[in-house]
Design an enzyme around this catalytic site. Structure first.
Site, PDB file in Angstrom:
ATOM      1  CB  ALA A 194     -58.101   6.198   3.556  1.00 36.21           C
ATOM      2  CD  GLU A 198     -58.473  -1.719   3.140  1.00 37.99           C
ATOM      3  OE1 GLU A 198     -58.420  -0.474   3.240  1.00 37.99           O
ATOM      4  OE2 GLU A 198     -59.356  -2.403   3.676  1.00 37.99           O
ATOM      5  N   GLY A 218     -55.475   1.684   3.039  1.00 37.88           N
ATOM      6  CA  GLY A 218     -56.204   1.619   1.781  1.00 37.88           C
ATOM      7  C   GLY A 218     -55.303   1.338   0.591  1.00 37.88           C
ATOM      8  CD  GLU A 225     -56.353   0.331   7.457  1.00 40.07           C
ATOM      9  OE1 GLU A 225     -55.537  -0.490   7.912  1.00 40.07           O
ATOM     10  OE2 GLU A 225     -56.721   0.345   6.278  1.00 40.07           O
TER      11      GLU A 225
HETATM   12  C1  HXC Z   1     -52.916  11.870   4.018  1.00 38.93           C
HETATM   13  C2  HXC Z   1     -50.653  11.458   4.077  1.00 38.93           C
HETATM   14  C3  HXC Z   1     -50.889  10.083   4.283  1.00 38.93           C
HETATM   15  C4  HXC Z   1     -52.245   9.637   4.351  1.00 38.93           C
HETATM   16  C5  HXC Z   1     -48.766  10.417   4.242  1.00 38.93           C
HETATM   17  N1  HXC Z   1     -49.334  11.619   4.061  1.00 38.93           N
HETATM   18  N2  HXC Z   1     -49.683   9.479   4.399  1.00 38.93           N
HETATM   19  N3  HXC Z   1     -51.663  12.338   3.940  1.00 38.93           N
HETATM   20  N4  HXC Z   1     -53.212  10.567   4.227  1.00 38.93           N
HETATM   21  N5  HXC Z   1     -52.572   8.345   4.498  1.00 38.93           N
HETATM   22  C6  HXC Z   1     -48.680  12.912   3.850  1.00 38.93           C
HETATM   23  C7  HXC Z   1     -48.066  13.450   5.164  1.00 38.93           C
HETATM   24  O1  HXC Z   1     -49.074  14.082   5.935  1.00 38.93           O
HETATM   25  C8  HXC Z   1     -47.055  14.415   4.628  1.00 38.93           C
HETATM   26  O2  HXC Z   1     -47.700  15.607   4.222  1.00 38.93           O
HETATM   27  C9  HXC Z   1     -46.553  13.717   3.363  1.00 38.93           C
HETATM   28  O3  HXC Z   1     -47.571  12.778   2.986  1.00 38.93           O
HETATM   29  C10 HXC Z   1     -45.265  12.956   3.581  1.00 38.93           C
HETATM   30  O4  HXC Z   1     -45.476  12.068   4.676  1.00 38.93           O
HETATM   31  P1  HXC Z   1     -44.462  11.990   5.927  1.00 38.93           P
HETATM   32  O5  HXC Z   1     -45.206  11.365   7.051  1.00 38.93           O
HETATM   33  O6  HXC Z   1     -43.844  13.305   6.185  1.00 38.93           O
HETATM   34  O7  HXC Z   1     -43.365  10.994   5.348  1.00 38.93           O
HETATM   35  P2  HXC Z   1     -42.517   9.906   6.137  1.00 38.93           P
HETATM   36  O8  HXC Z   1     -41.977  10.455   7.408  1.00 38.93           O
HETATM   37  O9  HXC Z   1     -41.555   9.374   5.131  1.00 38.93           O
HETATM   38  O10 HXC Z   1     -43.561   8.757   6.543  1.00 38.93           O
HETATM   39  C11 HXC Z   1     -44.198   8.032   5.519  1.00 38.93           C
HETATM   40  C12 HXC Z   1     -45.345   7.191   6.144  1.00 38.93           C
HETATM   41  C13 HXC Z   1     -46.266   8.104   6.962  1.00 38.93           C
HETATM   42  C14 HXC Z   1     -44.768   6.084   7.008  1.00 38.93           C
HETATM   43  C15 HXC Z   1     -46.096   6.543   4.956  1.00 38.93           C
HETATM   44  O11 HXC Z   1     -46.635   9.212   6.161  1.00 38.93           O
HETATM   45  C16 HXC Z   1     -47.504   7.424   7.444  1.00 38.93           C
HETATM   46  O12 HXC Z   1     -47.477   6.672   8.434  1.00 38.93           O
HETATM   47  N6  HXC Z   1     -48.633   7.703   6.805  1.00 38.93           N
HETATM   48  C17 HXC Z   1     -49.936   7.198   7.205  1.00 38.93           C
HETATM   49  C18 HXC Z   1     -50.055   5.713   6.936  1.00 38.93           C
HETATM   50  C19 HXC Z   1     -51.387   5.151   7.418  1.00 38.93           C
HETATM   51  O13 HXC Z   1     -51.694   5.187   8.601  1.00 38.93           O
HETATM   52  N7  HXC Z   1     -52.207   4.659   6.493  1.00 38.93           N
HETATM   53  C20 HXC Z   1     -53.532   4.153   6.790  1.00 38.93           C
HETATM   54  C21 HXC Z   1     -54.547   5.278   6.652  1.00 38.93           C
HETATM   55  S1  HXC Z   1     -56.177   4.760   7.113  1.00 38.93           S
HETATM   56  P3  HXC Z   1     -47.101  17.053   4.573  1.00 38.93           P
HETATM   57  O14 HXC Z   1     -48.142  17.999   4.055  1.00 38.93           O
HETATM   58  O15 HXC Z   1     -46.912  17.093   6.046  1.00 38.93           O
HETATM   59  O16 HXC Z   1     -45.814  17.103   3.812  1.00 38.93           O
HETATM   60  C22 HXC Z   1     -56.706   3.899   5.785  1.00 38.93           C
HETATM   61  C23 HXC Z   1     -58.152   3.413   5.879  1.00 38.93           C
HETATM   62  C24 HXC Z   1     -58.635   2.721   4.648  1.00 38.93           C
HETATM   63  O17 HXC Z   1     -56.036   3.704   4.826  1.00 38.93           O
HETATM   64  C25 HXC Z   1     -60.091   2.329   4.783  1.00 38.93           C
HETATM   65  C26 HXC Z   1     -61.020   3.489   4.892  1.00 38.93           C
HETATM   66  C27 HXC Z   1     -62.463   3.108   4.969  1.00 38.93           C
END
Ligand code: HXC
Length: 260
Positions: A66, A114, A111, A134
């Site tokens: 998400a 999911e 997500g 999450e």
């Molecule tokens: C918004 C995201 C994002 C996310 C990555 N980005 N994941 N933006 N939401 N989930 C963006 C970063 O902010 C960054 O933007 C760009 O994508 C590249 O990401 P980096 O982190 O710089 O890349 P990297 O170092 O290669 O790391 C990749 C990664 C990391 C491991 C995937 O980005 C990460 O951990 N992302 C979050 C993963 C996560 O926690 N997902 C669960 C979310 S909660 P900029 O602008 O800085 O370049 C969820 C809830 C679902 O999913 C249910 C809801 C009800």
């Protein structure tokens, strides 16, 4: 239909849907979720489509979850709506009348996992990393992850992944039964395409009824599920394709299924 965050193309009965927000690792914000919901609702009703493939744009991510920025200002009421919207998108994938295959080409997190779990099955690139991280952020999987992962791999493995936010490799996903096949990154789409082509050769109504029966029966007691199968199986005998399939076998030729 045209979309801002999805690329769609259909060739020879195979629709490919690419989540296209590469700069944000294809993260799912409300607009993307609405498009996924609307796209899969339309694909489900489109008789020219027999199989759907879902993948992520670029080489790094299937979907990294998400959209974290979008969630940062949400109130509990907003979160409830976001959760419902996410469920409507995942359900549209899950309940699509056609088989849906995820081609997991990279990070498949939160997500994003999911979404992949809402597909009928997934093939993963050797480079894929999968997880429901999450709880690192103070929330937990809210688009079906607690339910679909537990049903796929059992409660114990699902609890470990969700409680520890463990990220797993393609090999671990394969061993846990989450992924059906591990592919070289350059072969992933071709491998998914190959199984999709096989499915397009089969009787569409039979495939669709098989999916529906499997889904509906999965959570029923066995006897009830078997009853469901008995009744649904008979529906195949209402189709022209059944006559064609049986005739083709007896005449020693390939069947030409029309989807009716
Ligand atoms: C918004 C995201 C994002 C996310 C990555 N980005 N994941 N933006 N939401 N989930 C963006 C970063 O902010 C960054 O933007 C760009 O994508 C590249 O990401 P980096 O982190 O710089 O890349 P990297 O170092 O290669 O790391 C990749 C990664 C990391 C491991 C995937 O980005 C990460 O951990 N992302 C979050 C993963 C996560 O926690 N997902 C669960 C979310 S909660 P900029 O602008 O800085 O370049 C969820 C809830 C679902 O999913 C249910 C809801 C009800």
């Amino acid at each position: 239909m045209s979309f801002n965050f999805l690329l769609t193309e259909t060739t020879d009965g195979i629709a490919k849907v690419t989540i296209n927000r590469e700069k944000a690792m294809n993260a799912l914000n409300p607009d993307v979720l609405k498009e996924i919901r609307d796209c899969f609702t339309a694909l489900s009703a489109d008789a020219s489509v027999r199989v759907v493939i879902v993948t992520g744009a670029g080489e790094k991510a299937f979907v990294a979850g998400a959209d974290i920025a979008a969630m940062s200002s949400m109130t509990p009421q907003d979160a409830l709506e976001f959760g419902k919207l996410g469920h409507s998108a995942m359900d549209a994938v899950d309940q699509c009348s056609k088989p849906v295959i995820a081609a997991v080409n990279g990070f498949c997190l939160g997500g994003g996992m999911e979404l992949a779990l809402s597909c009928d099955f997934m093939y993963v690139s050797e480079k894929a990393k999968l997880g429901l991280p999450e709880v690192n952020l103070g929330l937990f999987p809210g688009w079906g992850g607690t339910q679909r992962l537990a049903r796929l791999v059992g409660k114990g493995r699902a609890k470990e992944m969700i409680f520890s936010a463990k990220i797993i490799s393609a090999q671990e996903a394969f061993e846990a039964g989450i992924a059906n096949k591990i592919c070289k990154p350059e072969d992933l789409l071709n491998d998914v395409q190959a199984v999709a082509v096989e499915i397009t050769k089969k009787a569409p109504v039979a495939v669709s009824l098989a999916k529906k029966t499997l889904h509906q029966g999965f959570d029923m007691p066995l006897a009830q599920g078997l009853d469901l199968e008995k009744n649904t199986f008979a529906k195949c005998f209402e189709t022209q394709d059944l006559k064609e399939g049986l005739a083709a076998f007896l005449e020693k030729r390939a069947a030409n299924f029309k989807g009716n």
